[in-house]
Write an enzyme that holds these catalytic residues in place. Structure first.
Site, PDB file in Angstrom:
ATOM      1  NE  ARG A 114      -1.573  70.303  29.881  1.00 36.39           N
ATOM      2  CZ  ARG A 114      -0.269  70.271  30.055  1.00 36.39           C
ATOM      3  NH1 ARG A 114       0.248  70.291  31.259  1.00 36.39           N
ATOM      4  NH2 ARG A 114       0.533  70.246  29.021  1.00 36.39           N
ATOM      5  NE  ARG A 207      -0.014  74.411  28.568  1.00 35.89           N
ATOM      6  CZ  ARG A 207       1.035  73.653  28.843  1.00 35.89           C
ATOM      7  NH1 ARG A 207       1.797  73.216  27.858  1.00 35.89           N
ATOM      8  NH2 ARG A 207       1.356  73.342  30.081  1.00 35.89           N
ATOM      9  NE  ARG A 218       2.899  71.955  35.041  1.00 33.90           N
ATOM     10  CZ  ARG A 218       2.854  71.034  34.098  1.00 33.90           C
ATOM     11  NH1 ARG A 218       3.297  71.292  32.896  1.00 33.90           N
ATOM     12  NH2 ARG A 218       2.344  69.838  34.328  1.00 33.90           N
TER      13      ARG A 218
END
Ligand SMILES: Nc1ncnc2c1ncn2[C@@H]1O[C@H](COP(=O)(O)OP(=O)(O)OP(=O)(O)O)[C@@H](O)[C@H]1O
Ligand SMILES: Nc1nc2c(ncn2[C@@H]2O[C@H](COP(=O)(O)O)[C@@H](O)[C@H]2O)c(=O)[nH]1
Length: 265
Positions: A114, A207, A218
């Site tokens: 990523r 982020r 998550r």
């Protein structure tokens, strides 16, 4: 072939018989006083039959290496905690402060890179088939399925860091930490807590590396990870909260100096 015992006279045979009896008694007594020996041998044979290794000498070396006390100076350091809590940020700060001391253990993963991530830097990115082959080959000290992908800590990566006299840093999830603990390997471990679930979500969103679906997975897993850590106080003893980074890093360093006293000076 002639039996060598025929060469001894009656008196010599009696001495030999007596010695055999004495040795047998000594051995029986020793085995009786060390019941753990039978357990160790049973465990080893069970592991051999389970894995059927090609290289039995190497397998034996690895199996029995867990009985070596890990030198305190080099005990691996595991940083554990939910996704987005700041593990990588803490690890980066620590390795920059102590460049020759700590080295990050690059894990293998089946997830895609990523952002700016590069193969061989953050992770070794491999396919699921490659990951399964590595499991079969016994290449991992631990592995786990985390957020729908596989992640594993490589034995050879750890050995390489260890052979260069450095402390290896593991960025792993709770399942990985539990597995390492159960393997008997001694390691230092810090669980990093978020200030709140809201702040964790803000960090992950900030982020900007996960889409909404992955983010939800998550965050859901974060709850379970925190519960598992709280429910296993024998494994997870040292916690820090990553709210204001400067304070979190100070608390982190406090633990580091406790684990690796030689760094104090
Ligand atoms: N104390 C802090 N205050 C503000 N932002 C922070 C703080 N600590 C970390 N961050 C930021 O939060 C985000 C998540 O941090 P990081 O990537 O280090 O988490 P992580 O635990 O390694 O996540 P993952 O397990 O998903 O790899 C990053 O954008 C990082 O810059
Ligand atoms: N059990 C293991 N967990 C690992 C390993 N490498 C990373 N991780 C953990 O996975 C999640 C997600 O990481 P991300 O880079 O996809 O955000 C995070 O909690 C890591 O600590 C490993 O080798 N074994």
């Amino acid at each position: 072939m002639e039996d060598p015992a025929n060469n001894y006279d009656h008196k010599e045979k009696a001495i030999i018989d007596e010695r055999i009896k004495e040795l047998t008694h000594n051995h029986d007594e020793y085995i009786h006083n060390h019941p753990e020996l039978q357990q160790i041998l049973n465990d080893f044979v069970t592991e051999v039959l389970l894995h059927k290794p090609q290289d039995t000498i190497l397998f034996a070396r690895e199996f029995f290496s867990k009985f070596n006390p890990t030198p305190v100076l080099n005990k691996p350091l595991a940083i554990i905690g939910p996704s987005g809590v700041g593990k990588s940020t803490l690890i980066k700060a620590l390795t920059e402060q102590f460049p020759g001391v700590f080295e990050f253990s690059i894990s293998f993963t089946t997830r895609n890179p990523r952002g700016q991530e590069k193969n061989g830097v953050e992770y070794y990115f491999i396919t699921k088939e490659e990951f399964m082959s590595k499991i079969d080959a016994g290449d991992f000290i631990e592995w786990a399925e985390v957020h729908d992908h596989f992640y594993g800590t490589s034995k050879s990566v750890i050995d390489d860091i260890y052979s260069r006299g450095k402390v290896c840093i593991l960025d792993i999830d709770v399942q990985g930490a539990v597995k390492i603990f159960q393997s008997g390997l001694e390691f230092n471990r810090v669980f990093v807590m978020p200030k709140s679930m809201k702040s964790l979500e803000d960090r992950l969103r900030g982020r900007g590396t996960e889409d909404d679906n992955i983010l939800r997975v998550r965050l859901r897993n974060a709850q379970t990870e925190i519960e598992t850590a709280r429910e296993n106080p024998n494994i997870f003893k040292d916690f820090i909260t990553n709210d204001v980074f400067e304070q979190a890093y100070k608390d982190f360093l406090h633990l580091i100096y406790r684990y690796y006293e030689h760094l104090r000076s």
